[in-house]
Design a protein around this motif. Structure first.
Motif, short mmCIF file in Angstrom:
data_model
loop_
_atom_site.label_atom_id
_atom_site.label_comp_id
_atom_site.label_asym_id
_atom_site.label_seq_id
_atom_site.Cartn_x
_atom_site.Cartn_y
_atom_site.Cartn_z
N ALA A 22 33.99 44.01 42.98
CA ALA A 22 35.07 43.02 43.09
C ALA A 22 36.19 43.52 43.99
N HIS A 23 36.53 44.79 43.89
CA HIS A 23 37.59 45.37 44.72
C HIS A 23 37.21 45.30 46.20
N LEU A 24 35.98 45.67 46.51
CA LEU A 24 35.53 45.60 47.91
C LEU A 24 35.61 44.18 48.44
N VAL A 25 35.11 43.22 47.67
CA VAL A 25 35.11 41.82 48.11
C VAL A 25 36.54 41.30 48.23
N GLY A 28 49.85 36.97 39.56
CA GLY A 28 49.64 35.53 39.58
C GLY A 28 48.41 35.11 40.36
N PHE A 29 47.74 36.04 41.00
CA PHE A 29 46.50 35.71 41.72
C PHE A 29 45.49 35.19 40.72
N ASP A 30 44.80 34.10 41.07
CA ASP A 30 43.78 33.52 40.19
C ASP A 30 42.80 32.73 41.06
N ALA A 31 41.57 33.22 41.16
CA ALA A 31 40.58 32.54 42.01
C ALA A 31 39.17 32.94 41.61
N GLU A 32 38.23 32.05 41.93
CA GLU A 32 36.82 32.38 41.85
C GLU A 32 36.45 33.03 43.18
N VAL A 33 35.80 34.15 43.11
CA VAL A 33 35.41 34.89 44.31
C VAL A 33 33.89 35.03 44.29
#
Length: 91
Positions: free
Chosen positions: A50-53, A11-16
């Motif tokens: 993306a994983h690191l951030v 359910g995670f949903d965000a602009e990173v």
């Protein structure tokens, strides 16, 4: 910089937003240079970044292992907005 839309099966949903310090850490950890992002870059490399951030910004939502992250999250790079062009001269 790069902005990712990241969604997870949980359910995670965000602009990173990937900031310069994130690129520095990524470059040191992987050897992939920032300049390579201007050319073609693989999805595998984008997922690594993306994983690191995500581990830095959302540690409770992010699996520790990249493989698990790849299986449970979608990473979509968002296009940067074009800077406005020059203002036309008044008639």
């Amino acid at each position: 910089m790069i902005t990712f839309q990241i969604t997870g099966d949980s359910g995670f949903d965000a602009e990173v937003v990937v900031k310069p310090r994130h690129f520095l850490l990524f470059e040191r950890a992987t050897g992939v240079k920032f300049s390579q992002f201007e050319d073609e870059v693989s999805m595998a490399t984008l997922y690594q970044l993306a994983h690191l951030v995500m581990k830095l910004l959302h540690p409770k939502d992010t699996p520790a292992k990249l493989g698990e992250f790849e299986k449970t999250f979608d990473v979509l790079p968002l296009e940067d907005a074009e800077p406005p062009g020059p203002t036309p001269a008044a008639p």
